[in-house]
Design an enzyme around this catalytic site. Structure first.
Site, PDB file in Angstrom:
ATOM      1  N   TYR A 101     -14.050   3.508  11.551  1.00 44.16           N
ATOM      2  CA  TYR A 101     -12.618   3.464  11.227  1.00 44.16           C
ATOM      3  C   TYR A 101     -11.798   3.995  12.411  1.00 44.16           C
ATOM      4  O   TYR A 101     -10.849   3.349  12.869  1.00 44.16           O
ATOM      5  CB  TYR A 101     -12.322   4.296   9.963  1.00 44.16           C
ATOM      6  N   GLY A 140       0.811  -1.220   0.000  1.00 46.71           N
ATOM      7  CA  GLY A 140       0.000   0.000   0.000  1.00 46.71           C
ATOM      8  C   GLY A 140       0.845   1.270   0.000  1.00 46.71           C
ATOM      9  O   GLY A 140       2.078   1.229  -0.142  1.00 46.71           O
ATOM     10  N   SER A 154      -3.580   6.687  14.019  1.00 48.32           N
ATOM     11  CA  SER A 154      -3.967   7.877  13.264  1.00 48.32           C
ATOM     12  C   SER A 154      -4.257   9.027  14.216  1.00 48.32           C
ATOM     13  O   SER A 154      -4.732   8.814  15.339  1.00 48.32           O
ATOM     14  CB  SER A 154      -5.233   7.548  12.478  1.00 48.32           C
ATOM     15  N   LYS A 204      -8.935   2.173  15.366  1.00 49.54           N
ATOM     16  CA  LYS A 204      -7.593   2.619  15.772  1.00 49.54           C
ATOM     17  C   LYS A 204      -7.528   2.756  17.301  1.00 49.54           C
ATOM     18  O   LYS A 204      -6.560   2.330  17.935  1.00 49.54           O
ATOM     19  CB  LYS A 204      -7.239   3.948  15.097  1.00 49.54           C
ATOM     20  N   ASN A 206      -1.337  13.825   8.300  1.00 46.59           N
ATOM     21  CA  ASN A 206      -1.875  13.620   6.938  1.00 46.59           C
ATOM     22  C   ASN A 206      -0.771  13.328   5.928  1.00 46.59           C
ATOM     23  O   ASN A 206      -0.110  14.249   5.442  1.00 46.59           O
ATOM     24  CB  ASN A 206      -2.676  14.852   6.510  1.00 46.59           C
TER      25      ASN A 206
HETATM   26  P1  NAD Z   1      -3.352   1.590   1.795  1.00 49.29           P
HETATM   27  O1  NAD Z   1      -4.764   1.158   1.592  1.00 49.29           O
HETATM   28  O2  NAD Z   1      -2.628   2.191   0.648  1.00 49.29           O
HETATM   29  O3  NAD Z   1      -2.486   0.355   2.334  1.00 49.29           O
HETATM   30  C1  NAD Z   1      -3.034  -0.642   3.167  1.00 49.29           C
HETATM   31  C2  NAD Z   1      -2.620  -1.999   2.584  1.00 49.29           C
HETATM   32  O4  NAD Z   1      -3.122  -3.026   3.424  1.00 49.29           O
HETATM   33  C3  NAD Z   1      -3.174  -2.242   1.187  1.00 49.29           C
HETATM   34  O5  NAD Z   1      -2.132  -2.662   0.328  1.00 49.29           O
HETATM   35  C4  NAD Z   1      -4.204  -3.360   1.384  1.00 49.29           C
HETATM   36  O6  NAD Z   1      -4.275  -4.194   0.257  1.00 49.29           O
HETATM   37  C5  NAD Z   1      -3.666  -4.066   2.610  1.00 49.29           C
HETATM   38  N1  NAD Z   1      -4.649  -4.767   3.453  1.00 49.29           N
HETATM   39  C6  NAD Z   1      -5.780  -4.260   4.034  1.00 49.29           C
HETATM   40  N2  NAD Z   1      -6.378  -5.215   4.776  1.00 49.29           N
HETATM   41  C7  NAD Z   1      -5.613  -6.349   4.669  1.00 49.29           C
HETATM   42  C8  NAD Z   1      -5.694  -7.633   5.219  1.00 49.29           C
HETATM   43  N3  NAD Z   1      -6.695  -8.012   6.023  1.00 49.29           N
HETATM   44  N4  NAD Z   1      -4.712  -8.539   4.907  1.00 49.29           N
HETATM   45  C9  NAD Z   1      -3.692  -8.196   4.099  1.00 49.29           C
HETATM   46  N5  NAD Z   1      -3.551  -6.970   3.557  1.00 49.29           N
HETATM   47  C10 NAD Z   1      -4.513  -6.059   3.834  1.00 49.29           C
HETATM   48  O7  NAD Z   1      -3.342   2.572   3.052  1.00 49.29           O
HETATM   49  P2  NAD Z   1      -2.185   3.487   3.647  1.00 49.29           P
HETATM   50  O8  NAD Z   1      -2.566   4.893   3.417  1.00 49.29           O
HETATM   51  O9  NAD Z   1      -0.867   3.003   3.209  1.00 49.29           O
HETATM   52  O10 NAD Z   1      -2.411   3.207   5.207  1.00 49.29           O
HETATM   53  C11 NAD Z   1      -1.654   2.246   5.910  1.00 49.29           C
HETATM   54  C12 NAD Z   1      -2.093   2.228   7.357  1.00 49.29           C
HETATM   55  O11 NAD Z   1      -1.957   3.539   7.913  1.00 49.29           O
HETATM   56  C13 NAD Z   1      -3.562   1.838   7.559  1.00 49.29           C
HETATM   57  O12 NAD Z   1      -3.678   1.047   8.728  1.00 49.29           O
HETATM   58  C14 NAD Z   1      -4.252   3.174   7.759  1.00 49.29           C
HETATM   59  O13 NAD Z   1      -5.419   3.060   8.537  1.00 49.29           O
HETATM   60  C15 NAD Z   1      -3.168   3.958   8.506  1.00 49.29           C
HETATM   61  N6  NAD Z   1      -3.309   5.421   8.358  1.00 49.29           N
HETATM   62  C16 NAD Z   1      -3.375   5.975   7.105  1.00 49.29           C
HETATM   63  C17 NAD Z   1      -3.540   7.358   6.983  1.00 49.29           C
HETATM   64  C18 NAD Z   1      -3.666   8.005   5.617  1.00 49.29           C
HETATM   65  O14 NAD Z   1      -4.162   9.123   5.537  1.00 49.29           O
HETATM   66  N7  NAD Z   1      -3.199   7.366   4.536  1.00 49.29           N
HETATM   67  C19 NAD Z   1      -3.633   8.166   8.122  1.00 49.29           C
HETATM   68  C20 NAD Z   1      -3.537   7.572   9.373  1.00 49.29           C
HETATM   69  C21 NAD Z   1      -3.372   6.187   9.484  1.00 49.29           C
HETATM   70  N1  UFG Z   2     -10.777  18.592   1.743  1.00 49.49           N
HETATM   71  C1  UFG Z   2     -11.419  19.387   0.820  1.00 49.49           C
HETATM   72  N2  UFG Z   2     -11.798  18.827  -0.364  1.00 49.49           N
HETATM   73  C2  UFG Z   2     -11.553  17.518  -0.673  1.00 49.49           C
HETATM   74  C3  UFG Z   2     -10.875  16.709   0.286  1.00 49.49           C
HETATM   75  C4  UFG Z   2     -10.516  17.282   1.485  1.00 49.49           C
HETATM   76  O1  UFG Z   2     -11.669  20.566   1.058  1.00 49.49           O
HETATM   77  O2  UFG Z   2     -11.937  17.065  -1.764  1.00 49.49           O
HETATM   78  C5  UFG Z   2     -10.326  19.191   3.016  1.00 49.49           C
HETATM   79  C6  UFG Z   2     -10.959  18.568   4.252  1.00 49.49           C
HETATM   80  O3  UFG Z   2     -12.174  19.207   4.555  1.00 49.49           O
HETATM   81  C7  UFG Z   2      -9.867  18.790   5.297  1.00 49.49           C
HETATM   82  C8  UFG Z   2      -8.570  18.692   4.489  1.00 49.49           C
HETATM   83  O4  UFG Z   2      -8.943  18.936   3.132  1.00 49.49           O
HETATM   84  O5  UFG Z   2      -9.960  20.085   5.828  1.00 49.49           O
HETATM   85  C9  UFG Z   2      -7.902  17.326   4.576  1.00 49.49           C
HETATM   86  O6  UFG Z   2      -8.840  16.319   4.250  1.00 49.49           O
HETATM   87  P1  UFG Z   2      -8.409  14.800   3.968  1.00 49.49           P
HETATM   88  O7  UFG Z   2      -9.642  14.062   3.559  1.00 49.49           O
HETATM   89  O8  UFG Z   2      -7.254  14.776   3.024  1.00 49.49           O
HETATM   90  O9  UFG Z   2      -7.856  14.301   5.370  1.00 49.49           O
HETATM   91  P2  UFG Z   2      -8.565  14.225   6.797  1.00 49.49           P
HETATM   92  O10 UFG Z   2      -7.782  15.083   7.721  1.00 49.49           O
HETATM   93  O11 UFG Z   2     -10.008  14.440   6.709  1.00 49.49           O
HETATM   94  O12 UFG Z   2      -8.355  12.681   7.160  1.00 49.49           O
HETATM   95  C10 UFG Z   2      -7.083  12.045   7.065  1.00 49.49           C
HETATM   96  C11 UFG Z   2      -7.274  10.554   6.754  1.00 49.49           C
HETATM   97  C12 UFG Z   2      -7.976   9.875   7.903  1.00 49.49           C
HETATM   98  C13 UFG Z   2      -7.190  10.096   9.154  1.00 49.49           C
HETATM   99  C14 UFG Z   2      -6.992  11.586   9.396  1.00 49.49           C
HETATM  100  C15 UFG Z   2      -6.109  11.861  10.590  1.00 49.49           C
HETATM  101  O13 UFG Z   2      -8.064  10.404   5.587  1.00 49.49           O
HETATM  102  O14 UFG Z   2      -8.023   8.492   7.654  1.00 49.49           O
HETATM  103  O15 UFG Z   2      -6.361  12.180   8.243  1.00 49.49           O
HETATM  104  O16 UFG Z   2      -4.884  11.205  10.442  1.00 49.49           O
HETATM  105  F1  UFG Z   2      -7.865   9.569  10.190  1.00 49.49           F
END
Ligand code: NAD
Ligand code: UFG
Length: 331
Positions: free
Chosen positions: A148, A10, A124, A152, A178
């Site tokens: 979600y 991912g 997160s 966490k 983020n």
């Molecule tokens: P992503 O979806 O790109 O990567 C997650 C990967 O996990 C994917 O490749 C998916 O195929 C795999 N996966 C999911 N469930 C699985 C399972 N049961 N078995 C095997 N593989 C599985 O997401 P990411 O952005 O890289 O996020 C990684 C982690 O970080 C996640 O736990 C997510 O909740 C956490 N996180 C992400 C963000 C964000 O904004 N991207 C913010 C805070 C926390």
């Molecule tokens: N936003 C827009 N337009 C869009 C998308 C986002 O205006 O099309 C704004 C949102 O309102 C926010 C900011 O851009 O003010 C960031 O939004 P994101 O959706 O990129 O991120 P969030 O902070 O809402 O959420 C992210 C992850 C969550 C995680 C959280 C805290 O998506 O999974 O950060 O780590 F939980």
């Protein structure tokens, strides 16, 4: 060390696999590719110039996980595998609770069985809810507004309870702010399925002409320009934070914010993107998105103090790298 990286195909996981290999570790990836592509595994190896071992498995599958621990001497686990779409988690709570909670339990059980003492978990900033910024690790967590976020909070609690009765276990809980940006090679980055939920991939798809214009969710928040403030962190900095966490793990549970400590508003990010890449990003202001908070940024001092880690790349670098990846990316 031999590190099992769940979710390593991912977005954040792929960058972390590269950072781990650059730091001299070996990587075994377990991913069921439910939100990523097999070709990412090839790209990780191309960028790192090293082989990785890949298991296409679901990490909620006890036997499949056991087989990996049986075959390899695993020194540590970095657990990224999880579902992360907030909106979908409201519609399909059971899918989220099952995937995100059971995976953590199956992996920790395997760690206990095979004497693996290092565990790094992807949490997160969402666990802070609508606390007062900047968010500090010692704050009381506020109830999550969606399943979600609950997964966490619950996973953090499960890991803390297990570590409390297993004194040799070392757990690092990393609360990401983020993530944005991509690897400088342009080969790996964030490639969401369908229309992106997150701001940066939405902006890059507008810049590419795939989407017509950005919808800015609200301009009446109590912030510098009325739009939401977030702490954007370059995904390569985030990846390096995992290496630091793994290499500096000591017994017990340690919680770290991985953020820059700097807030950026939606309109500031749009302007930074336009300036960095010389491309206009058309936008319109629309209503607030339900569940969004005004401001979210980290107090990032604990990770600096205890891990010697700080984010080095700024918002302009995130805009360059996200755009380079989007330009190269073929569906
Ligand atoms: P992503 O979806 O790109 O990567 C997650 C990967 O996990 C994917 O490749 C998916 O195929 C795999 N996966 C999911 N469930 C699985 C399972 N049961 N078995 C095997 N593989 C599985 O997401 P990411 O952005 O890289 O996020 C990684 C982690 O970080 C996640 O736990 C997510 O909740 C956490 N996180 C992400 C963000 C964000 O904004 N991207 C913010 C805070 C926390
Ligand atoms: N936003 C827009 N337009 C869009 C998308 C986002 O205006 O099309 C704004 C949102 O309102 C926010 C900011 O851009 O003010 C960031 O939004 P994101 O959706 O990129 O991120 P969030 O902070 O809402 O959420 C992210 C992850 C969550 C995680 C959280 C805290 O998506 O999974 O950060 O780590 F939980």
């Amino acid at each position: 060390m031999n590190i099992l990286v769940t979710g390593g195909a991912g977005y954040i996981g792929s960058h972390t696999c590269i950072a781990l290999m650059e730091a001299g570790h070996s990587v075994i990836i377990a991913d069921n590719l439910c939100n990523s592509k097999r070709e990412n595994i090839e790209k990780i190896m191309d960028v790192a110039g090293k082989e990785v071992t890949f298991y296409e498995i679901n990490v909620t599958d006890v036997e499949a996980v056991d087989a990996i621990f049986k075959n390899y001497k695993i020194d540590g686990v970095v657990h990224f595998a999880g579902l992360k779409a907030v909106g979908e988690s409201i519609e399909k709570p059971l899918k989220y609770y099952y995937n995100n909670i059971v995976s953590t339990m199956v992996l920790t059980k395997a760690c206990k069985k095979y004497g693996v003492n290092r565990f790094v978990f992807s949490s997160s900033a969402t666990v802070y809810g609508n606390n007062k910024v900047p968010f500090v690790e010692t704050m009381d967590l506020l109830p999550a507004t969606n399943p979600y976020g609950e997964t966490k909070v619950m996973s953090e609690q499960i890991l803390t309870d297990i570590a409390n009765v297993n004194p040799t276990l070392s757990v690092s809980i990393l609360r990401y702010f983020n993530p944005a940006g991509a690897h400088e090679s342009g080969l790996i980055g964030e490639a969401p399925n369908g229309i992106p939920n997150n701001l940066m991939p939405y902006v890059t798809q507008v810049a590419k002409g795939k989407l017509e214009k950005l919808r800015v969710f609200g301009n009446d928040y109590p912030t510098i320009d009325g739009t939401g403030i977030r702490d954007y962190i370059h995904v390569v900095d985030l990846a390096e934070g995992h290496v630091a966490a793994l290499e500096n793990l000591t017994e017990g549970v340690h919680i770290y914010n991985l953020g820059t400590g700097k807030g950026t508003s939606v309109l500031e990010l749009v302007r930074a993107f336009e300036e960095a890449n010389g491309i206009e990003v058309p936008y319109e202001i629309v209503d607030r998105r339900p569940g969004d908070i005004a401001s979210c940024y980290a107090d990032a001092s604990k990770a600096k103090r205890e891990l010697g880690w700080t984010a080095k790349r700024d918002i302009i670098a995130m805009c360059w790298d996200s755009w380079r990846f989007e330009k190269n990316y073929k569906e």
